[in-house]
Each structure stands twice: as structure tokens, then as C-alpha cells.
Design an enzyme around this catalytic site. Sequence first.
Site, PDB file in Angstrom:
ATOM      1  N   GLU A  51      10.995  33.678   8.161  1.00 58.09           N
ATOM      2  CA  GLU A  51      10.998  32.664   9.215  1.00 58.09           C
ATOM      3  C   GLU A  51      12.323  32.798   9.953  1.00 58.09           C
ATOM      4  OE1 GLU A  51      10.120  28.986   7.209  1.00 58.09           O
ATOM      5  OE2 GLU A  51       8.279  29.803   6.332  1.00 58.09           O
ATOM      6  N   GLU A  71      -8.356 -28.859  -0.441  1.00 57.19           N
ATOM      7  CA  GLU A  71      -7.162 -28.755  -1.285  1.00 57.19           C
ATOM      8  C   GLU A  71      -6.130 -27.945  -0.501  1.00 57.19           C
ATOM      9  OE1 GLU A  71      -8.487 -27.178  -5.038  1.00 57.19           O
ATOM     10  OE2 GLU A  71      -9.982 -28.759  -5.289  1.00 57.19           O
ATOM     11  N   GLU A 128      10.374  22.618  11.653  1.00 53.71           N
ATOM     12  CA  GLU A 128       9.588  23.831  11.843  1.00 53.71           C
ATOM     13  C   GLU A 128       9.640  24.158  13.332  1.00 53.71           C
ATOM     14  OE1 GLU A 128       7.970  25.423   9.371  1.00 53.71           O
ATOM     15  OE2 GLU A 128       8.189  23.967   7.746  1.00 53.71           O
ATOM     16  N   GLU A 171      -3.115 -25.204 -10.307  1.00 52.77           N
ATOM     17  CA  GLU A 171      -3.277 -26.506  -9.669  1.00 52.77           C
ATOM     18  C   GLU A 171      -1.875 -26.999  -9.322  1.00 52.77           C
ATOM     19  OE1 GLU A 171      -6.231 -27.955  -9.161  1.00 52.77           O
ATOM     20  OE2 GLU A 171      -7.524 -26.627 -10.320  1.00 52.77           O
TER      21      GLU A 171
END
Length: 1443
Positions: A161, A544, A361, A725
Amino acid sequence: MSTCHGNSTLCEALEQEVPTKNIQTRRQAKERPDWRTNIRISCVRQGAFGNMMEQRRSDVFSTNKHPLLVSFLLLFYVNSINIVFSGELEPETYNQYYNYDELTDRLRSLALKHSNIANLMSIGKSVEDRELWVMRITTDPGADLPGKPKFKYVGNMHGDETVSRQVLVYLVEFLLEKYGEDPRVTELIDSTDIYIMPSMNPDGFERSEEGDCTGRDEGRSNAKHYDLNRFFPDQFEEIHVNAEDIPEATSVMRWIVENKFVLSGNLHGGTVVASYPYDDSAAHVPEGSYSSSPDDALFRHLARVYAENNPVMKTGQPKCTGNENESFQDGITNGAKWYDVAGGMQDFNYLKGNCLEITMELSCCKYPPHSQLREEWDNNREALLAYMEQIHIGVRGYVRALNEAPIADAVIMVGSINHNVTTSRFGDYYRLLLPGTYTITNEASPTSPSIPEFQTDTSHSPAEEKPESKVPVQPEDFRHHHNSDMELFLQRFSSEYSSITRLYSIGKSVHGRLLRVMEISNNPGVHELGEPEFKYIGNMHGNEVVGRELLLNLIEYLCRNYGNDPEVTQLVNTTRIHIMPSMNPDGYDVNNYDLNRNFPDRFNLTTDPRQPETIAVMKWAKNYSFVLSANLHGGSLVVNYPFDDNLENIVRYSKSADDAVFKMVALAYSQENSQMHDGYPCKEMSPYPDYFADGITNGAAWYNVHGGMQDWNYLNTNCFEVTVEVGCYKYPPAADLPKYWKQNRKSLLQFIHQVHRGVKGMVIDGEDGSGIPNATITVAEIDHPVTTTVLGEYWRLLTPGKYSLTASAQGYSPSSNLITVFEERVEIVNFTLTRIHTNGQTTEDTSPALDPNVKEFQRLIKQLSVESGLDKLIKDTPTQSSFRYQQYSEVSEYLRGLTLNFPDITSLRSLGQSVEVRNIWALEISNNPKVQEPSEPKIRFAAGIHGNAPVGTELLLEFAASLCINYGKNAAITTLINETRIVIVPSINPDGRELAVDRDCTSTVGMTNVHGKDLDTDFFGNASQHASEPQPETRAVMDLIQERGFTLSVSLDGGSLLVTYPYDKPVQTVENDDTLRYLATVYANHHPTMHLGNTGCPNSDQTNVPGGVLRAAIRRSHMGSMKDFSLDFGHCPEITVYTSCCLFPPPEMLPILWEENRKALLSMLVEVHKGVRGVVKDKNGKPIVGAIIVLNGGVRVFTGEGGYFHALLAPGLHNIEAVADGYQQQSHKVSVSPFEAASSIIIEFDMENEIFGLPRELVVASAAAAMTALVVTACIIWCVCSAKSNRQKDGFHRLRQHRDDYDDEIRLMSMGSKKSLLNHEFQDESESVKSTNVKIWEALTHFVDFAGVKSTKVKIWEALTHFLDFAGVKSTKVKIWKALTHFLDFAGVKSSEVQIWEALTHFLDFAGVKSTKVQIWEALTPFVGFAGMKSTKVKIINFAFQK
């Protein structure tokens, strides 16, 4: 290093003298290794002068008595350097690659020319002894001074490369030449200590070839064939390598650790993208698994800086040859998400080196022609500079002792980021950060007390420092939030704190309100490997409301205190928290069904229809890997844990297997709420008799609840849930809300901490290192297993103590560990499992037609087999169709349009015509649709068998278009089409479709064909249709099914929401029931609601179907179904999918139904590649066609062309037997995984060496001689008999006389399984042969006449014996006539007037005999004995006449 030429002694003397005479200290010598290098340069370059001096070396250097002369010569040589390099450098042409020598010369020249700001050094050597050159560029390059952050670029790590190597040389030249001229460059060099390494792998470069775009291994790796980017220490696995094999990497590691770089770039080639850490994950998923670092946002920013300044990279579409469809959003990618790399350098920099590094790259071609270098430099110049400038963002400063002495290696911590940096030996530090507010602290050695001193460069970053501790910010506005108010609240905090929040919806309520969830995490929207998922749910009961308000308060508290409060910051950084303030927004205003009585319960006692809120939560709970949960209620003050019910429905303790764990987490909540922990709730609400010890209770010990959410979570997911609760008053005044927050704040936080207790880890495949999905973790003596996620993660809550844990998975050997769990922390225990392989020959591929890179295909199948794989595929392949119902003519045009637009991958044919002469179309999609490829699995999708249910037709048309459009654009779709033969039959009953009533959910008009026949009762897989010919539509599809070769079939219908599997006819047991059910389950599990088992269909008997899967006969038993015929006669399993409750829903529902079924349809394309596949060959490699593959002693499949076979099997271990006439039977064990492509085996047969216990050669020779004589005898007998009796009439004439009776007999024999019928046929030995049965003598004589046999090639004895054994016949005294009659039916012969010789030809072919010219006589002689005669040499005529 080059050696001196002609003046070696002088060079050696100079090298000995210079360090002592010119370098003052050893530290300076170490810091300036380039001095000696420069002196050696002059030695080499001044070879002429050296030769002159060589003449006098004996006089000058024979003794050590001339220090003045040595000093004089040293001065002369040092000064000569300026003479040698006083000329101008060759100007850069940007059109050539520099080899090692040229690179060395150029770098040396640049260093000497710009010695005021440049210093060339070597940090080590390569395997082949080449220097690893680094150019340092800064003011005063020979000194190591504080105040400048260190930056580095590394190129050419992979030798082939090469663009990076040249680009970095150009960058060095650019910086040096522009210094003092360009203000930007001057500022950069003045303020930064820059290090540039053009080539980390000079040996690999020398072996690479220009123009090689794809690269070769010998150039990529170093000289010892090691990939340098795979052998750095890794956080997730041990890397084993000898240091001497990777001297390049070893030198770079040492360089990194010693220098405390701040920012770095590693330049590669092969595509165009900026990749950032992490490069791998613990699961090592090959691709698609995002592995984020604590600095993920910062890394993304740094990568974008580079990408945005590169004109190609910023497009995100590199369009590299061979991978044109690869794309990267914004031109960047997470390393592991792209593909998993263990042992990479960028992760090492981050984890071990104080340094943030990304990988760039630069070009599609790894070693492009030199003519392209100018373009590459132009593309990257600005990006290289802009990225370097990022080293000055964030915060910097010093850590000093009270006496102002610098403190080295002090740890610098950022409150909200779990990644630290350390100070250099001068006490200076550099912490890159994005704009924002941070708490910065330091931790020095206990023996060196210190105080932090911050010197923030505000011109580069707005980062500011805050005191180490601060009082948490509390919620400011306490009020009751009605639905619209709550929606605005959630949107506001999601917008203000977008870096840690994600607002999403899991569905809608009955009245269409969104069921909102706020995710709070340091990386919202992403599941981070190993990070547990937690959830809070409130307001399940609409009246509730305290839980609803508490959760809104909690959202505000977490958001406002993140980064400031250590506890909040830790929770958010280590936990993915999901908060649903209201599960019942409708009930907040008006309450109808009780949602906490609406979940499936363990005793199946719930009867209410499943509500949309319940279904949404069930789906949500199964889609996320929740570990712990709490459901907030009101009306008391207690933590309630499973089980909530018992079968007797009485109040008593109902203990779960994890009772101790539930008590532990319940206590964690109650202990932080003093009023709750007291155990006497609601004292002010007198009388209130309840008492709860320590504020906790078992649910059923309080009162019985069937259909509760907490029990469902525990029994159906990996999540432990309790019910809290939170207050005695269900809807208290708004003025009381601050009191509730104060009482529950610590409890809410402490309960989240509980998700980090017990044990967690990975279950890993020992072969490829990837995580194993759906593995089971069991704890000895606790009967409640948990399963791994799609990435192989698991979490198991446990109380402190010692345990034996076992990890197991289908296809793997289990593994066990003894562990100790401690208080207040989680233990990490990973398991590595070993695969169970076949006991026969394994192979990676048995088909030359497949993609040569089989591992890539197997990786794709594994990737698509996990939940996220198909989700990503769907995301990457969006559809934009305008859905509507299409009439027959439009369907025909649509299909033709596909073939015209995609001619290379489609083929359209008519299977036949309907009663009203409409074509029944079949569309094939494959990469080569006109060529049979037996090695590829073949899948059939069909719809419209009932014309009044047209949804399936529209879904399949859209499915076909989606596949075609994305072929060549999406890699996964392209590969699936290349490896699969897809046949789509969109409308089996086009006449009925034309009659169907539009938008009518229940109308039966059009269900049948125009003859009034329900086509799904017209397939003769059973006895219901034996008296009439099949309908033309049925016949067309039957012919398609009988083409064989299909591996799987999926039929789409309507009128319900479930999947059925064979049989529709009433049967007792089905041999492969587990496989058929599994295939149906795969479809249902990929449907968003079907797998929940609630059809929700009015007027349906099946309201709750476990898993959404049912055996067809249970739903509606009937004969003659298509799926039964497919299984019995096509040897292909078929499932029927009922896509919607409404038979003909309005067209606006089609897009919704498409989205619901698209993933499931794609899952079938993946599933068809699983199971077991292989090829059967003989010893010489010749494929064996017609071999029988017996699966688990029952189901049989047959090898086709090329000897290939493929069978789908449920996951697990299976026995496979291969049988072929004349060969030894083969047995194998294969492991089938639900996540991997088919186990592939090669079965190689050996010939049987003995016949009747005698050597094969002897039997064949004897039989040949005997049969020759018998043939002559038979001819003589025939002539005599023909003259004396009218029995000479052709037996086939008699068959024609009794056509009706014989035809009935064939049909009757087709009713059940072949095995049971043959047993029935032959069980009564004394039964007389009816007159309709033609004399076998005449038939066989006719065959012999027709065959004109001259020689013997095969012994029918073995073939018939094997056939009878296959049919289940236990007695050797059977009537051959009925055996052959039954075989006619088995062979597919439809007419009673068939010639026996054709039937026998069929049978010979079935037995593997390829020629009809065989001596039947030889074969029948032993068969006569088999049928009950005393001698195998008896005349056939006697046998025939006796019968």
C-alpha cells in the site's frame, strides 16, 4: 545501514570519538541519535578522500597517540557535510516511487538542508536490516522540550500500500519548504512536535509491484510473512508472536510508549475512508458490529476532519473496482463495524500509548501507477494538514508538586469519559476534547502530593474545568404532566441532551398515542458490547401517576447531572438505560383493560384479548437484551417480586428459581427508601393492615395476579423484573410530588446499580473467535437458564457466593466454570466452546459453482442470521413502491417488466393455465436463471391459492422487485441471488382473484376457482381426490413441485396471523416435526407481532398461538393440501404464512404489511442455505445420482444431478445415513447451527466386496455363465408355450381390459406413506392373485424381447431387495406382482395400460442402472427364489404359471 567504503577504520574511529568529544552527556546522546548517523553519511559520501587517507592509515592510526590529528580530521569531515550537500535538491516531480535507497538519500538530504527544523532518525530496523526512518519536524528538533504536543504519521505499514509512503515524503518536503513562507505551516511547526515515518515496512515495499491494485501477501507482510497490523497487543484476545519475527512492530511499540504522542494517523490503501477505534470487539463479529471507545464522539470528529478535506473520501462512495457499491456515511467508519481486526495499531495507540490514532485509507488501488501520484497528493494535502491541526483542540496543562517540580505519569481524568491520559516527564499533558463542559481531575503518586494546574488554550477549545465535586442538580418543575405536556417534556430533553439521549416509540396505544421511551446512554442508539440494558416502566395503570412523574424526574436528573455527578456519570457510561414514563397513556384519562392482567401467564388462565400496549411491550422486551427492570405502580409502599400467581389462585408464597436474587434487588430499592423499608406502609390510611418485612414481598404472598408483566418478563426473556409500589396515594396532589421524588431518588439510582451484579461475559466460538448467539448459561441448582445475545454476550444476576456455571450451544461441546460472586460488583467470565464436527470427511465447499470464497459467504449467512444483520440489510435497501392491488393483466405486465429490465437475473414462464385460460406465472430469480445449477438451493414462494386473499400476491411482487433492484447494488442481496435459485409464483388462482370482493375481510367469493374448487384441497397427497382429475391450476403447480430440487417452500395466505406447517391431513406423528416447526418459527420470529402468539383476529378460534406457530391440521384439518403434497411428493417442506386477519384489507394497509413481512421473507432466503448439504461420489470421484440420504432414521432425500443433496434440519446434532445400491452404507453425524450456513459433507462410497457372502468377482463370473444358458432355455420354452396355449396373448392386453380396477388400485396405494402401504400389501401371504393381475411371465418375456439383451450388467436381485427393505417389507415371501404394481405408482406412472418393461426401466434407473439393455433374466432368477421358490435356478415359466 550502509558500510563505509575504503575508509572503514576512519569511520570506526570517528564513531568512537564523536560521542565523547562532541556530545556532552549520555542523555543528550540518547536524545540525538542522528549525530552518529550524520557522521556515517560523510564517511560514505567522501569515499575519494577516504581512499586518500587510507594510504596513511597505518601511520596515523597505528597507535592511539594522535588525538590532535583525529580532532582535525573530525572537524574536516563534519565541515565537509555542508560542502557535499550544498547543492539544491532535485525538484519533486510527483511521478515516481522512491525505493529504499532513494528514500534514504532524499530524507537525508532534506534533513541536512533544513537542519534548523528537521532531524532524521531511525527507530529500529526491519527484518532485512533496513532502517525505519522517522523525520522529526519542529523548532529545535534536537531537543525534547515541554509545551509542544507530539504528532505522528505512519505510512506503508502494509508494504504493497504505497500511496501513503509517497504522500508522506511529499508532506515532509511541503512542511520544510513552506516553513517561514506559509503562515499556516509556520504556526503548525512552531507549535507542534511532528514525527513522520514514510515506511514502516520497507521490506514489503521492495517485494511489491507497481500497478498491483489488489495487493499480494508477500508485499503486504514483512519479510517473515507477518501482517504488521495484526500483532500489536489486543484488549480482547492474546496475540502470540515472537518479537524477533516482527522487529518493525516491536520498534514502533517502543517508540509509541516512550514518546507519549497525542494524535496520530496511520495511512493505508485499498479503499477511501477514515476508520476509527475500536478495530475489534470481544465477540469478533466479522463485520457490522460497532465497537465504540469511550472517546467515540471525538474519534468520529477527527475522522470527519480528514474525510471532509479529501474530495473523494467525503462523498462516502469510493467506487473502487470490484466493490463499486461499498459506501461509508460521511466517508468514515468504525473499524470493527467495517471489519474486525484484532491486534491493530490504532487500538494499541489509544489503549497503551496516550495517543488517539485513526486509520486513513487513501486510494482504491494499493500500488497505482506512478502517474497517479500527483492526483493522490492533491487529494490528501489539505486533509493531512487539517488533521494535524486537531492536536490543538481540547485542554492542556501541567501537573506540578507544591515545590513546582513537574510530576511525570500523573493520570488526567475527564469526569464523563472513561479514558485517561498521563503526563510526560515534564509534567505536561494534552487531552483532546470536543467543545463542552468537563470536570478534569488528576491523580498522582501518593508519595508526590500535587494540585492540578490547568492551562487551557481557549483559542482552540471552549473546554472548561470545573471543581471535582458538586451538589447534584435536582428537578425544578414538579407538576402532573398530561399526555401532550409529557410529549413536549421528552422532546425538549432529547433535544437539549442529544449526546446522551434518544427518544423513540415502541408502538401505539388503543387510541393511537405513541408509547414513548427515552434512552439515556453515553452512546445512544448503539448497543455497546458488554453493556447491560436496563428499563423502567411507569403508569401501567393509568390512574397510578406517581411512577410516571418519578420517571420524568429521573430523566431530568440523569441528563442535568451527567458529566458533573460521578454516580450519574458512571451509570450513564456503563448502562444503557431505557425509561418509559407511561405504558398506558389512554388509561391516564380513561381506563378499560387492566394491562397487568393481560400478559400470557404460565397457567394459561388469562382470557382478555391482548391489548396493543401489551403487544408492544412484549415485542420491545424481546428485541432488547434487558437484564433488569422495574414496573412502578401506586397504592402502597413495597417492592413486589415474582411469582405473582399460583395454580390454586390462593394467597401463599410462590417462589421462583431465583428467589434469592429477587430479594436482593428488591431490598436494594427498599433500603434506600426509609418509609418503605420500615414495612408499615400507608399508616395514615387507617385501617391498612398490610405489613411487609423490610418493605418487600412475594407477589402471590400478597395477592394473586394472573397475566402480570413481571412474571412474563422472567419466564420469557432474560430480564428480571420487580413491581414497585411507590406511594400510598395513586393520584396525589401535585404539591406532594417533591416529597415522592425525595423518598425515591436514591432507590431509583441504587436499583439501576443492581444490573452490574452477578456475572457477565461472552460465549465464544473456539474456531473463529466470534460470539455464539443463543447459547445457554445454566447455574447448577438454579433452574432458570439465560441465553446469549446475537453477539454472544450474557448477563446473569446472582447473589454473592460460589457457583458452577455451564455454557452450552447447539453444535458445541459444553463448558463449565466454578466462580465466586462478590458484593457490589460483577464478575466477568468468558466461555470458549469447541464445535462438534461431522465424523465423516468435512469440506468447506463441495460445489465448483459456488463463490470460491466460501468463507465470505458463510460469514454473510452468519451475519444475516442474527437480528441486527437483517435489520441492517433492510435499512440499506429501502423500497419506494406505491402499493396497490393489481388485476391479472397488471400482474402479467409487472412480471414481464421485471424480465425486460433485469434480463440477466430473471426468467418468466407459464406453468399452465387456469380454467378461464389465464397463465399461472412462475418467475425465477438467480444469477443464471436459464441454467440448472444443482448445487444451489432452490426456494419457492407462492401466493394466491385462494383468490380472495390477494395480499400475498402483492407482497411477492414487491419482494421480487426489491431483489432485482438491489442486485448489483447491495452486496448481501447480490450474493444471496448468486447463491440461490428463487422461484416466485405470485398467483395460483388468477380466476378467483378476479372474482374477489375488494376490501372485504371475510368474503369467501373468489376463494375457489371458477369450478367452485378450493385448490388447497385438490392436491392428491391424500385420498380425498382419487375419483377425479385435478383442476388445471392444481396440475400446473403439481408439475412444478414434482420437478424436485426444491429445498424450501413458503406459501402466503390470509385470514389470520400465524404460520402453519405440515400436515393439513390428520396424522399421528410426523417424522420431521421438529424441523417443520422450526422453519415456521423462523418466519414468525422475524415478524414483529406474529411471534407474540396473539392473532388478534375476530371470529378466530386461535386467539393465542404460542410463538405464532401451529401444525396445520390443528388449525383446520383437510385433505389434498399443497403443503402436504409438497412434502410427500416433492420432498420439500412447505410452510403457510397467514399475513393478516383481513382477507382483503384496504390498499393503504399494504405498505404496513410489507414492512411486517419483508424481514421474514428475507430470513427464508437465508434459512434455505442452512441444514446439511453435500455430494455423494464413488471412490473414483464419479457422482452417484439417486442415492438415498436417510435423516435421523426417518426422512429420506435423494441425490440429484451431480450427486448433490440438501436438506433443512432443525438446529442440533443429527444422524445421516447414505445408502446406494452396490455400495457400503455410510453414516455421519452433523451439527446444524441456527446461525451458520449448511454443514457440508462429501460422502465417498466404497463398492461392496461380497455378494451372498462370496467374493464379488466370483459371483459375477458364475452368474454371467449361468445366465447365458438360462436365456437360451427361456427362448425355447417361450416358443413351446406359444404354440400350445392362448396364454401367448400379450399381458398388456389384459392390463388394458382391466384399466378401471387397476387405476383404482394405484390411487388407493397413493393415500398414505409408502412404507405403511407396502406393509399392508404384503402382510397376507395367502391372498390369491386376482385375474386382473397380468402374468408376470408374459410381461417379463415382453421386456426381455424388447430389451434385446446381449449381456448382463446388473443384478436386479440387489435392487429389488433394497427396494423392499426401503418399503418396510419384513418377509421374503412376497408377491412380486403387487410389489411391482405399487412401484408403478411410486414411480409416478399414471396409466394402467403401461408396459411393465417401462416400469422396470423406471426401477432400474431408480436403482442406479443407466442402461435398459440388461439381462433381466439373470436378475429375475434369484428373485424367484426370493419370492418363495426353493431353487434360484428354477425356470421362470414354472413360477409364472404357478401364480
